[in-house]
Design an enzyme around this catalytic site. Structure first.
Site, PDB file in Angstrom:
ATOM      1  N   HIS A 180       0.850  -1.191   0.000  1.00 13.86           N
ATOM      2  CA  HIS A 180       0.000   0.000   0.000  1.00 13.86           C
ATOM      3  C   HIS A 180       0.891   1.248   0.000  1.00 13.86           C
ATOM      4  O   HIS A 180       2.050   1.195   0.435  1.00 13.86           O
ATOM      5  CB  HIS A 180      -0.894  -0.051   1.253  1.00 13.86           C
ATOM      6  CG  HIS A 180      -1.804   1.098   1.424  1.00 13.86           C
ATOM      7  ND1 HIS A 180      -1.423   2.263   2.053  1.00 13.86           N
ATOM      8  CD2 HIS A 180      -3.103   1.269   1.072  1.00 13.86           C
ATOM      9  CE1 HIS A 180      -2.437   3.099   2.063  1.00 13.86           C
ATOM     10  NE2 HIS A 180      -3.469   2.528   1.477  1.00 13.86           N
ATOM     11  N   ARG A 205       1.301   3.643   1.959  1.00 18.38           N
ATOM     12  CA  ARG A 205       1.916   4.039   3.221  1.00 18.38           C
ATOM     13  C   ARG A 205       3.058   3.124   3.641  1.00 18.38           C
ATOM     14  O   ARG A 205       3.721   3.388   4.652  1.00 18.38           O
ATOM     15  CB  ARG A 205       0.869   4.084   4.351  1.00 18.38           C
ATOM     16  CG  ARG A 205       0.081   5.380   4.402  1.00 18.38           C
ATOM     17  CD  ARG A 205      -0.720   5.497   5.691  1.00 18.38           C
ATOM     18  NE  ARG A 205       0.119   5.710   6.852  1.00 18.38           N
ATOM     19  CZ  ARG A 205      -0.334   5.754   8.107  1.00 18.38           C
ATOM     20  NH1 ARG A 205      -1.625   5.573   8.340  1.00 18.38           N
ATOM     21  NH2 ARG A 205       0.483   5.961   9.132  1.00 18.38           N
ATOM     22  N   LYS A 206       3.308   2.077   2.893  1.00 18.63           N
ATOM     23  CA  LYS A 206       4.397   1.168   3.239  1.00 18.63           C
ATOM     24  C   LYS A 206       5.728   1.708   2.717  1.00 18.63           C
ATOM     25  O   LYS A 206       5.780   2.662   1.943  1.00 18.63           O
ATOM     26  CB  LYS A 206       4.117  -0.220   2.670  1.00 18.63           C
ATOM     27  CG  LYS A 206       2.786  -0.817   3.117  1.00 18.63           C
ATOM     28  CD  LYS A 206       2.655  -0.858   4.627  1.00 18.63           C
ATOM     29  CE  LYS A 206       1.411  -1.610   5.090  1.00 18.63           C
ATOM     30  NZ  LYS A 206       0.164  -0.838   4.950  1.00 18.63           N
ATOM     31  N   SER A 207       6.829   1.086   3.129  1.00 17.44           N
ATOM     32  CA  SER A 207       8.165   1.561   2.747  1.00 17.44           C
ATOM     33  C   SER A 207       8.343   1.592   1.240  1.00 17.44           C
ATOM     34  O   SER A 207       8.966   2.498   0.690  1.00 17.44           O
ATOM     35  CB  SER A 207       9.244   0.680   3.376  1.00 17.44           C
ATOM     36  OG  SER A 207       9.168   0.719   4.780  1.00 17.44           O
ATOM     37  N   ILE A 208       7.847   0.556   0.570  1.00 19.66           N
ATOM     38  CA  ILE A 208       7.788   0.561  -0.891  1.00 19.66           C
ATOM     39  C   ILE A 208       6.362   0.221  -1.295  1.00 19.66           C
ATOM     40  O   ILE A 208       5.622  -0.407  -0.535  1.00 19.66           O
ATOM     41  CB  ILE A 208       8.788  -0.414  -1.535  1.00 19.66           C
ATOM     42  CG1 ILE A 208       8.517  -1.851  -1.093  1.00 19.66           C
ATOM     43  CG2 ILE A 208      10.217  -0.004  -1.219  1.00 19.66           C
ATOM     44  CD1 ILE A 208       9.319  -2.879  -1.858  1.00 19.66           C
TER      45      ILE A 208
END
Length: 378
Positions: free
Chosen positions: A187, A189-192
């Site tokens: 998603h 909002r994740k790191s990638i």
């Protein structure tokens, strides 16, 4: 009251999309080959390698990955699955969607993840439990050594909800690589990110192949000619998303390192405030998908969020008290007092801005604004 800022809004989250990412997606679009091809295969293989597992199955999101994990482990109506009480509702929703019941486990007051002693009590009390789903909350790993040991004693599989924890590791073992199955999210909002997307990882080839069939209409992934061996879903990741994921993975080390640096900056900048800061079982055991603090008990979180927004800082709650959401509260008859640690953490948790573009000056600005708001509202 904090005055309206002249500086631009410090956003809560912001995906790291650069020209290489855009070019990778454009190349796929020009190829005309848009679904379930070499880019998806490369992406799921590379994610599996990061988790220390030989098999990866890419799907449309992590909720789908959790759902498939339960299905391939034959969790069915009448069963129950132990899951941490504090998580995005996808964790419990996936359990409900296979007809099973979530058995919510209260959390540790330091890490905010499943408490092993509470899990032990639940496993003794409820013989319906057929799997254990620890959640690595905000990218901080659960205490997996005792959790896996308890599951082994009861001969139960562990499904790691590692949605937020790609790149974290504990005792030299990566997130997603402890349980029978691990599930990751991509998603924004994740790191990638792949926009939306998820990957299921496992060391069990039979489970992986069953998940591959379920994601693609029941098509046998091993058959020389098309053969539909079970009723399946359509949960395939697109080639555009696969290409974006591969491009994002090339810079994952840098992005993860920056998130940990931002966490260090926050720890220094917030040290003088009356806050509980995030804790990890070990330095490498937190991937900092989010930087979440606990506000003082006398603070109104709604007012803090509102005033920080007025000061140019975007914040939000941490995540959800799953058993106290309307569906599960009504279905299970839960009261807040059933989960005392989750009650406290869920009521006080505040997510601060965290993304790859943040500077030390912006972190200092967030800390100053939060300090001012807390003084004004205490």
């Amino acid at each position: 009251m904090v005055s309206s800022p002249e500086a631009p809004l410090i956003r809560l989250a912001r995906p790291d999309i650069d020209e290489e990412d855009i070019a990778a997606v454009a190349e796929v679009l020009r190829s005309g080959f848009l679904v379930q091809g070499p880019q998806v295969a490369a992406f799921e293989s590379q994610v599996a390698e990061l988790a220390g597992r030989p098999h990866g199955v890419a799907v449309v999101n992590c909720t789908a990955a959790l759902h498939l994990a339960l299905l391939v482990l034959d969790i069915r109506p009448g069963d129950a699955v132990a899951v941490g009480a504090y998580s995005w509702p996808a964790s419990a929703n996936a359990i409900a969607l296979v007809g099973a019941d979530p058995v919510f486990i209260d959390i540790d007051p330091a890490t905010w993840t499943m408490r092993p002693d509470a899990l032990a009590a639940a496993l003794t009390a409820d013989p319906r439990i057929k799997a254990v789903m620890p959640v690595h909350v905000f990218g901080g790993m659960a205490d997996l050594s005792p959790i896996v040991r308890l599951a082994d004693v009861h001969r139960l599989p562990v499904i790691e909800d590692a949605a937020c924890a790609l790149g974290a590791s504990l005792a030299g073992r990566p997130a997603g690589g402890w349980g029978r199955i691990g599930c990751f999210s991509f998603h924004p909002r994740k790191s990638i990110t792949t926009g939306e997307g998820g990957v299921l990882v496992t060391a069990d080839r039979a489970l992986a192949q069953r998940a591959r069939a379920l994601r693609n209409h029941g098509l046998d992934p091993d058959a020389a000619a098309p053969d539909f061996i079970l009723p399946g879903y359509n949960l395939r990741l697109t080639e555009m998303q696969g290409a974006l994921g591969v491009a994002q993975l090339r810079k994952f080390g840098r992005l993860l390192a920056h998130r940990r640096t931002v966490a260090d900056w926050y720890a220094e900048a917030l040290a003088g405030l009356d806050l509980v800061l995030p804790a990890a079982l070990a330095p490498a055991a937190h991937a900092f998908q989010a930087y979440v603090v606990l506000l003082p008990r006398n603070a109104s979180r709604d007012q803090v969020v509102l005033r920080l927004r007025h000061a140019g800082v975007e914040t939000t709650i941490g995540t959800y008290h799953q058993p106290m959401t309307s569906y599960f509260r009504t279905r299970g008859g839960y009261r807040a007092s059933n989960f005392p640690v989750t009650d406290d953490v869920a009521a006080r948790a505040l997510a601060l801005p965290l993304h790859s573009a943040l500077s030390r000056a912006e972190i200092d600005r967030v800390a100053a604004a939060l300090g001012t708001v807390l003084r004004e509202t205490s």
